[in-house]
Enzyme design. Structure first.
Site, PDB file in Angstrom:
ATOM      1  N   ASP A  88       0.858  -1.197   0.000  1.00  0.00           N
ATOM      2  CA  ASP A  88       0.000   0.000   0.000  1.00  0.00           C
ATOM      3  C   ASP A  88       0.887   1.237   0.000  1.00  0.00           C
ATOM      4  O   ASP A  88       1.773   1.363   0.846  1.00  0.00           O
ATOM      5  CB  ASP A  88      -0.918   0.018   1.223  1.00  0.00           C
ATOM      6  CG  ASP A  88      -1.895   1.183   1.174  1.00  0.00           C
ATOM      7  OD1 ASP A  88      -2.706   1.231   0.235  1.00  0.00           O
ATOM      8  OD2 ASP A  88      -1.836   2.055   2.057  1.00  0.00           O
ATOM      9  N   GLY A 516     -36.127   3.025 -24.590  1.00  0.00           N
ATOM     10  CA  GLY A 516     -35.960   2.251 -25.807  1.00  0.00           C
ATOM     11  C   GLY A 516     -35.511   0.835 -25.540  1.00  0.00           C
ATOM     12  O   GLY A 516     -35.069   0.495 -24.439  1.00  0.00           O
ATOM     13  N   ASP A 517     -35.611   0.007 -26.568  1.00  0.00           N
ATOM     14  CA  ASP A 517     -35.186  -1.386 -26.541  1.00  0.00           C
ATOM     15  C   ASP A 517     -33.900  -1.485 -27.344  1.00  0.00           C
ATOM     16  O   ASP A 517     -33.862  -1.100 -28.517  1.00  0.00           O
ATOM     17  CB  ASP A 517     -36.279  -2.275 -27.147  1.00  0.00           C
ATOM     18  CG  ASP A 517     -35.969  -3.757 -27.006  1.00  0.00           C
ATOM     19  OD1 ASP A 517     -34.819  -4.147 -27.244  1.00  0.00           O
ATOM     20  OD2 ASP A 517     -36.897  -4.522 -26.670  1.00  0.00           O
TER      21      ASP A 517
END
Length: 627
Positions: A88, A516-517
């Site tokens: 770290d 929408g699709d």
């Protein structure tokens, strides 16, 4: 090279780097160390104020990262590493700790503070040596250290600061800069280990390995000599030698017993004067190899037992989550079994059995003494209390309600090629849709930052999230790239959930919604399209159709970002990914793919420069560009 003597001792050992940092990986690769990368899931939430010095915080975080990976590999991956390396890196100025900036404004604040000043870069490193005991318990020995390097920045102008910030480089760097790349132009001087500032103090690491694997000669002689019976008890206090000595003692006792029997059965046989005489010098030399087969068999049997009993552990977690045991125990003082039973409206005996099972799985703690109170572990408090920010509760409930029943018919699916209880299409079952969306939402909450930071997306000015789920990923992107405009494209019934989840966002001006699709409606214009956990769900023809639509919509240079669970090309390294692939099979739907399969699929539709980032978490990330 300092590492050369150590490398020979690590040959054949499983060495693991508990970090996704490409810089640490490169530093260790360059010196010839062979290792696997398993990024840690440890959340860096330690209280910085509780540490006296900044480097203590870095050391503790490195240790927790390495231990998390060691324990996860031992319990979940069913393989125990020999060594896990955790690291770290932090930047400290005036006693304050600066880690990775959360957004561009935070990066500006950090870099402004470092301007024209000297600061310290600390990297804490933990080397965890692991060993699996005969009863399948994980034993660890930790060696931890830190390295400090002094760095002085030049006096930075606002123009230079923002130019650097807009490059995107500060966002995954401690202190907001990377010295090995563009950040080097900010630095006036470096006092100390340059690689420590990059992210890994190689020189100090090599010295520490040398101390571990090249002890003084006198120590080597002491460790490898056969002790006398009188001296054996003293050496057993050393945890490093404890198991080795225990095995040796058993062999010696066994041989001594055999020799005694020979004397009884054959009085003419001379009784040995010593253990070494009883065993013979050749038998003494065979001690280590003689124990290998027994230990291996024991390990195999434990693995089989763990697999046989694995479903019991899953069902304990499912049941405790369904009954909201962890919610009931979300109290500082804990509760006795009778009180938990009262809150759950369950029997005391049944509740106590379930609670004890959770204790055995390290999900709960049980206080000693007559008043045995149960408490959540830190793991449970973080991920299993249903109302918490990173709660995995909905994901666990989805697995219990929808995945568990499918796997009970796995034999039929394998024989017949499909599950007899085949799930309905996702959008034909509103209850399952809600449950699945909540489950995916859980995954994205804990992995969203990893997905967003996997690649530098700053060159894309508009992004369209196709599907959007509950909008968590959109929120993460908006926070990371505040100059980016985002569009969420989804079915009307799903957008309501997305809009609700976005109500807490501070960046609503960036986010727009389009109904929408994705298979039938015109897709919005964007520089980057995002598919989250989508492609694996559909069968091959629908995947080809969807990618074909995207390919036609994308202009050259347009990007496609996929978040999927990627199989290793050998399909043997990640048991979770392979099991997830089996999960899709029993649902008679799509499939998981390896990295090479994704590359082939995307190249087929005109997407090149395919980059894959394995996060080691629930979802991996793929970025590609339209030709």
């Amino acid at each position: 090279m300092v590492l050369n003597p150590v490398i020979s001792k690590l040959a054949g050992k499983l060495v693991v780097l508990a970090s996704a940092s490409p810089r640490r990986r490169e530093i260790l690769n360059n010196v010839g160390l062979r290792f696997e990368v398993v990024p840690s899931w440890f959340k860096e939430t330690l209280d910085k104020s509780s540490f006296k010095m900044p480097y203590d915080y870095a050391k503790e975080t490195a240790k927790e990262k390495a231990l998390e990976v060691a324990k996860r590999m031992h319990l979940k991956h069913l393989k125990t590493p020999d060594i896990v390396i955790g690291a770290d890196t932090i930047v400290s100025i005036d006693g304050d700790i600066l880690e990775k900036p959360v957004d561009k404004q935070a990066a500006h604040t950090m870099l402004s503070r470092l301007s024209n000043k000297e600061h310290s870069v600390f990297t804490g490193v933990a080397i965890v040596q692991c060993h699996c005991t005969n009863d399948n318990q994980l034993e660890t020995k930790i060696s931890a250290f830190y390295e400090e390097t002094k760095v002085k920045f030049s006096d930075l102008s606002e123009e230079l600061l923002w130019e650097y910030i807009h490059s995107g480089e500060p966002m995954d760097k401690a202190g907001g800069y990377g010295i090995q790349a563009l950040g080097g132009m900010l630095v006036e001087y470096v006092h100390g280990d340059f690689l420590n500032v990059v992210g890994f103090p190689l020189n100090h690491f090599c010295k520490k390995l040398g101390e571990i694997y090249n002890p003084p000669i006198t120590q080597c002689i002491a460790n490898y000599s056969i002790p006398s019976w009188e001296g054996l008890g003293d050496r057993q206090h050393d945890p490093v030698n404890q198991e080795e000595n225990g095995t040796a003692e058993k062999k010696l006792k066994s041989s001594q017993t055999a020799a005694s029997k020979e004397v009884i059965n054959n009085p003419s046989t001379k009784q040995p004067n010593s253990i070494s005489e009883a065993m013979g010098s050749a038998e003494l030399h065979r001690l280590p190899s003689a124990s290998i087969l027994t230990e291996t068999n024991a390990e195999w049997l434990h693995k089989i037992t763990d697999l046989v009993d694995g479903f019991k552990a899953s069902k304990v977690l499912f049941t405790a989550s369904k009954l909201k045991v962890f919610d009931a125990l979300n109290t500082q003082d804990g509760l006795e079994a009778s009180e938990v039973a009262r809150r759950l409206e369950a029997t005391v005996d049944g509740t106590e059995c379930l609670l004890d099972a959770c204790v055995s799985l390290n999900l709960l703690k049980k206080s000693p003494g007559t008043s045995q109170a149960y408490k959540n572990t830190q793991l449970a408090s973080t991920y299993l209390v249903s109302g918490n920010e990173n709660a995995m509760h909905d994901y666990i409930i989805y697995a219990n309600n929808h995945i568990w029943p499918l796997f009970t018919h796995l034999d039929s699916a394998v024989k017949e090629g499909a599950c007899r209880n085949e799930a309905k299409d996702l959008f034909q079952n509103s209850e399952q849709t809600r449950s699945l969306m909540s489950a995916i939402n859980c995954l994205v909450k804990v992995t969203g930052n990893d997905i967003v930071m996997a690649f530098d997306l700053s060159s894309f000015k508009t992004a369209c999230d196709l599907g959007g789920c509950t909008g968590v990923l959109t929120h993460e992107i908006a926070n990371a790239y505040q100059d980016m405009t985002l569009i969420v494209f989804n079915l009307p019934q799903m957008l309501e959930k997305v809009k609700y989840s976005q109500s807490q966002s501070q960046n609503l001006h960036q986010i727009f919604f389009r109904e929408g699709d994705l298979f039938t409606d015109d897709l919005p214009e964007a520089d980057l399209y995002i598919l989250l956990n989508t492609l694996h769900y559909w069968k091959e023809d629908k995947v080809d159709f969807l990618l074909g639509r995207l390919s036609q919509k994308c202009k050259p240079g347009c990007g496609l970002l996929l978040a999927e669970l990627v199989l290793y090309d050998w399909k043997t390294k990640s048991s979770r990914a392979v099991l997830q692939s089996l999960n899709m099979f029993v649902q008679s739907k799509g499939k998981e793919r390896s990295g090479s399969e994704y590359r082939k699929l995307l190249h087929k539709h005109g997407f090149t420069n395919v980059q894959i980032k394995c996060t080691g978490s629930f979802l991996d990330v793929i970025l590609c560009i339209k030709q």
